[in-house]
Design an enzyme around this catalytic site. Structure first.
Site, PDB file in Angstrom:
ATOM      1  N   CYS A 239       0.821  -1.165  -0.039  1.00  0.00           N
ATOM      2  CA  CYS A 239      -0.016  -0.048   0.041  1.00  0.00           C
ATOM      3  C   CYS A 239       0.887   1.121  -0.085  1.00  0.00           C
ATOM      4  O   CYS A 239       0.914   1.975   0.985  1.00  0.00           O
ATOM      5  CB  CYS A 239      -0.993  -0.046   1.234  1.00  0.00           C
ATOM      6  N   ALA A 240       1.650   1.374  -1.057  1.00  0.00           N
ATOM      7  CA  ALA A 240       2.735   2.097  -1.158  1.00  0.00           C
ATOM      8  C   ALA A 240       2.254   3.851  -1.045  1.00  0.00           C
ATOM      9  O   ALA A 240       2.917   4.892  -0.748  1.00  0.00           O
ATOM     10  CB  ALA A 240       3.598   2.044  -2.282  1.00  0.00           C
ATOM     11  N   GLY A 243       4.868   6.993  -1.572  1.00  0.00           N
ATOM     12  CA  GLY A 243       5.931   6.340  -1.741  1.00  0.00           C
ATOM     13  C   GLY A 243       6.786   6.762  -0.489  1.00  0.00           C
ATOM     14  O   GLY A 243       8.054   6.206  -0.458  1.00  0.00           O
ATOM     15  N   GLY A 244       6.523   7.463   0.705  1.00  0.00           N
ATOM     16  CA  GLY A 244       7.505   7.744   1.699  1.00  0.00           C
ATOM     17  C   GLY A 244       8.173   6.512   2.249  1.00  0.00           C
ATOM     18  O   GLY A 244       9.461   6.717   2.624  1.00  0.00           O
ATOM     19  N   LYS A 245       7.504   5.424   2.399  1.00  0.00           N
ATOM     20  CA  LYS A 245       8.288   4.419   3.329  1.00  0.00           C
ATOM     21  C   LYS A 245       9.067   3.678   2.340  1.00  0.00           C
ATOM     22  O   LYS A 245      10.099   3.029   2.510  1.00  0.00           O
ATOM     23  CB  LYS A 245       7.293   3.432   3.742  1.00  0.00           C
ATOM     24  N   ASP A 263       0.244   0.112  -5.170  1.00  0.00           N
ATOM     25  CA  ASP A 263      -1.108   0.582  -4.436  1.00  0.00           C
ATOM     26  C   ASP A 263      -2.354   0.362  -5.155  1.00  0.00           C
ATOM     27  O   ASP A 263      -2.235   0.467  -6.604  1.00  0.00           O
ATOM     28  CB  ASP A 263      -0.970   2.093  -4.234  1.00  0.00           C
ATOM     29  N   ASP A 306       1.124  -0.630   4.469  1.00  0.00           N
ATOM     30  CA  ASP A 306       0.595   0.483   5.307  1.00  0.00           C
ATOM     31  C   ASP A 306      -0.715   0.603   5.225  1.00  0.00           C
ATOM     32  O   ASP A 306      -1.156   1.292   4.256  1.00  0.00           O
ATOM     33  CB  ASP A 306       1.631   1.581   4.639  1.00  0.00           C
ATOM     34  N   CYS A 359      -1.750   4.224  10.539  1.00  0.00           N
ATOM     35  CA  CYS A 359      -1.677   5.739  11.206  1.00  0.00           C
ATOM     36  C   CYS A 359      -2.823   5.880  12.231  1.00  0.00           C
ATOM     37  O   CYS A 359      -3.367   7.016  12.134  1.00  0.00           O
ATOM     38  CB  CYS A 359      -1.277   6.980  10.139  1.00  0.00           C
TER      39      CYS A 359
END
Length: 429
Positions: A239-240, A243-245, A263, A306, A359
């Site tokens: 679940c990109a 793309g932060g992670k 994603d 994520d 989150c």
């Protein structure tokens, strides 16, 4: 614009948000387009009042005995801007663009009320329906944690170690007040703004254009670190999103191995391409179509989920979402999370890790979701998260909640980050 004009504009925006049930960012953008005379400082100050009023909606309204945009706008200035009722009336007096002064009845109500005497849900600035969830998550600290989720957030950055070191980036950003983050190894923090201030536009900095850093909350950085991705690994970021992670994992892997960024909502992947080019991440492969993941089945060292969630851990950054969220939406997110876990597990190789991240601070999306998954599939088992945390962040045992047999939870009051949950499950090998 003087304070009175700014307050009147903020009340107008708050009325628009309430009437049309739209995101605050959209309402503020449209206000700016229709009021082009307002300068950058005015727009920033108006935005601060709006977001303060949304973060502190219950406590601001309680102080004035009403929950109208006017009451929450005035209340925000009393709670977050260092104003008193008397100083506020003095500042507004004679300003033809200001809303009407606080009335005698409003002044009496403000004088008679102390926030410390307010009910817990008011001090926590949370919707009534979420109180049991916060109590389950935080126990006796639920009011403190709710209040922390209603505070102004810092601006967090992650140093891209493929192109720079933290000391170099800190020197480049010295004028912004940037400091090393408390926990994240490559994190940088710029403290929350005060009053009508605004965070520096770090994306205009040459260092950002050169790819030396990314904007990323410290909690998200910590989640990426806990994944413990090593050079040469095969990783699926299922679940990109933007793309932060994926970028953080790429840097941790020193551009060695392979990261597949996927994603289900293709439009969410759009920003990742520019970020990859700017940051020199060469081992990230974007996979937009679900069917293209089939060759990865059973081959991934790490599958990172994520998961789509309520975002309750990000309320200090997106306070309007707090008041739009419903129990029904929570149940919908839980169903999505369950389905994603059941699908993504197929890509984990024997002995590999299925990493589940949200989150959210709600246990139903976190430990309870993992417990339910393990009840459906006994080929996975939690790793020792106490050992993991101590190995990655020694000396910071008090900065996270670690559930017995479960995962790691971060929160603003405890960790100084957004609310995050992390759990790593090992597949039998």
């Amino acid at each position: 614009m003087r304070l009175g004009g700014r307050l009147a504009a903020a009340i107008e925006v708050l009325e628009d948000i309430g009437r049309r049930h739209r995101p605050a960012a959209d309402a503020l953008r449209d206000w700016g387009l229709s009021h082009r005379f307002a300068g950058g400082g005015d727009r920033a100050a108006i935005g601060n009042i709006v977001y303060d009023a949304l973060r502190r909606r219950r406590s601001a309204g309680w102080l004035l005995g009403d929950d109208t945009p006017r009451a929450t706008g005035f209340g925000a200035l009393l709670l977050e801007w260092g104003q008193t009722a008397q100083s506020l009336n003095a500042a507004l007096e004679g300003d033809k663009f200001a809303p009407s002064l606080l009335s005698d009845a409003e002044l009496e109500t403000i004088a008679a009320r102390r926030l410390a005497d307010a009910p817990g849900e008011v001090r926590a600035d949370c919707p009534d329906w979420s109180v049991p969830l916060l109590e389950t998550a935080f126990g006796e600290a639920w009011v403190e944690e709710g209040a922390a989720l209603a505070a102004r957030p810092p601006l967090d950055l992650r140093v891209n170690t493929l192109k720079a070191e933290r000391a170099k980036v800190l020197a480049e950003l010295a004028e912004t007040g940037a400091e090393p983050a408390h926990l994240a190894t490559e994190g940088i923090r710029i403290a929350p703004i005060a009053g009508d201030g605004r965070h520096p536009n770090v994306q205009a900095e040459p260092a950002f254009q050169k790819g030396w850093f990314e904007v990323q909350d410290e909690g998200s950085q910590i989640a990426a670190e806990l994944t413990d991705a090593k050079p040469g690994m095969q990783v699926l970021d299922y679940c990109a999103g933007a793309g932060g992670k994926s970028l953080a994992l790429s840097a941790a892997m020193e551009n060695k191995g392979q990261i597949f960024a996927h994603d289900a909502e293709k439009q969410r992947l759009a920003p990742i391409f520019d970020r990859i080019r700017r940051s020199d991440n060469r081992n990230v492969q974007v996979v937009a179509r679900e069917q293209e993941l089939a060759p990865l089945t059973g081959h991934m060292d790490i599958v990172l989920i994520d998961a789509p969630c309520t975002g309750s851990g990000t309320w200090r950054r997106r306070p309007d979402a707090k008041w739009r969220l419903t129990r029904r939406q929570l149940d919908a997110r839980k169903a999505e999370q369950s389905a994603i876990l059941d699908t993504a597990k197929a890509f984990v190789k024997p002995g590999g890790l299925l990493v589940y991240v949200t989150c959210s601070v709600f246990p139903e999306e976190n430990d309870e979701q993992v417990t339910n998954f393990l009840g459906r599939d006994n080929t996975f088992a939690p790793i020792d998260h106490t050992v993991l945390w101590q190995s990655r962040f020694p000396g910071h045992a008090a900065s996270a909640r670690i559930a017995v047999g479960g995962g790691i939870s971060l929160s603003p009051a405890l960790s100084g980050t957004d609310g995050f949950y992390f759990c790593a499950l090992r597949k039998a090998g």
